[in-house]
Design an enzyme around this catalytic site. Sequence first.
Site, PDB file in Angstrom:
ATOM      1  N   GLY A 106       0.813  -1.021  -0.116  1.00 46.97           N
ATOM      2  CA  GLY A 106      -0.144  -0.056   0.028  1.00 46.97           C
ATOM      3  C   GLY A 106       0.861   1.129  -0.077  1.00 46.97           C
ATOM      4  CE  LYS A 107       5.486   4.806  -0.838  1.00 47.84           C
ATOM      5  NZ  LYS A 107       6.455   4.170  -0.655  1.00 47.84           N
TER       6      LYS A 107
END
Length: 414
Positions: A106-107
């Site tokens: 994720g980011k």
Amino acid sequence: MSHVKVNNFKACCDQFERAAEKLGLEKNLATSLMMPDRELAVEVPLNRDDGSLAVFKGYRIQHNNARGPFKGGIRYHQEVDLDEVRALAALMTYKTAVVDIPYGGGKGGITVDPRELSERELEQLSRRFFRRISPIIGVNKDIPAPDVNTNAQIMAWFMDEYSQNQGYSPGIVTGKPIDLGGSLGREAATGRGVFLTIREAASEFDVDLSKATAVIQGFGNVGSFAALFLQELGCKVVAVSDVTGGLHDPSGLDIPALIDHVREHRVIEGCGQGKNVSNEELLTLECDFMVPAALGGVIHKMNADSLNCRFVIEAANGPTTPPGDEILFDKSIPVIPDILTNAGGVTVSYFEWVQNLQQFRWEEEEVNTKLEAKMVKAYSEVSALRREKKVSFRTAAFMVAIDRVARSVELRGF
Ligand code: GLU
């Protein structure tokens, strides 16, 4: 710093597709592995010190969690946009798979230049952003960490926001201050991983590190630690740069002195070492290891041909564009990709999370030894596949990663 703003997610998809094809991955499975699971865009209001109200855009993208909770940093930068965060989230899925830690990818990010914020503004923005993304964050769901322009203090605010409702929960973020459950060795971990990658490549390709030279573009957390560890092994760091420009000294810069200077002045400018060069010139300097350790897209079709190094070591995320990559491939310059080279940071983030869940602190030596084992194994698996399939380091790293993610998806059931 000169870089091209490319369509990052498309670049990432190109790399993915090349590897998926080599693996013979079924088309629908490939598409599902490439696309993010969930994308959250938020508005983050901020009361400025001058009494006005500003609103910033923020994102959290959850790319894939087949192998474990979504995991990845949060970046504060004026160029952050949905497409960039999407690409960076995808890279996290493959990065955690390359080093085989039980996480997905994720980011997150906020489109803001944090240099324009006061400390109070930074805290309010961080806390509000975290509150807005908190419905999808959780110790077993999604675990943020630092990235470009975010640090341990910001992680402490995130943890505090979450813990106020949930009780003391250090495992909600990594890269925290040591006093709040951060891991010893985390701060230096990405730079140490970059250094270990270079050490492994040097040993495979018979480069004597004590006679080798390196150029480091970007002297933040990653670049400065990588430079320090390289110099400790005798490698000459002949040039470094940051937003203020570059410094070049063919007889080697004094890295500890430079780090002290940056600690005090925030930038390398004015440290009194070397001759000034621009960031563009820096990329053309002759060296064994060219280490882009700043932002994405710095090596591209207009400048890749002028590189004069034996290896490109991608310490930053996405520093080489696909056309740049092709030119380097034609020039027989191996590019050791981001998802392998800079995986040391998330690896020690994983160790930090494990320590938080165990409520037990490991000694720094234990952290570093376990990091070394992970990096050495990942390098050797990627390079073995590269030799066997006669592909680039990048394609091999993607192949190792995609294969692992695909197996988990298939085992869990579509
Ligand atoms: N931001 C770092 C990266 O891109 C670290 C992520 C993490 O520790 O979760 O790998």
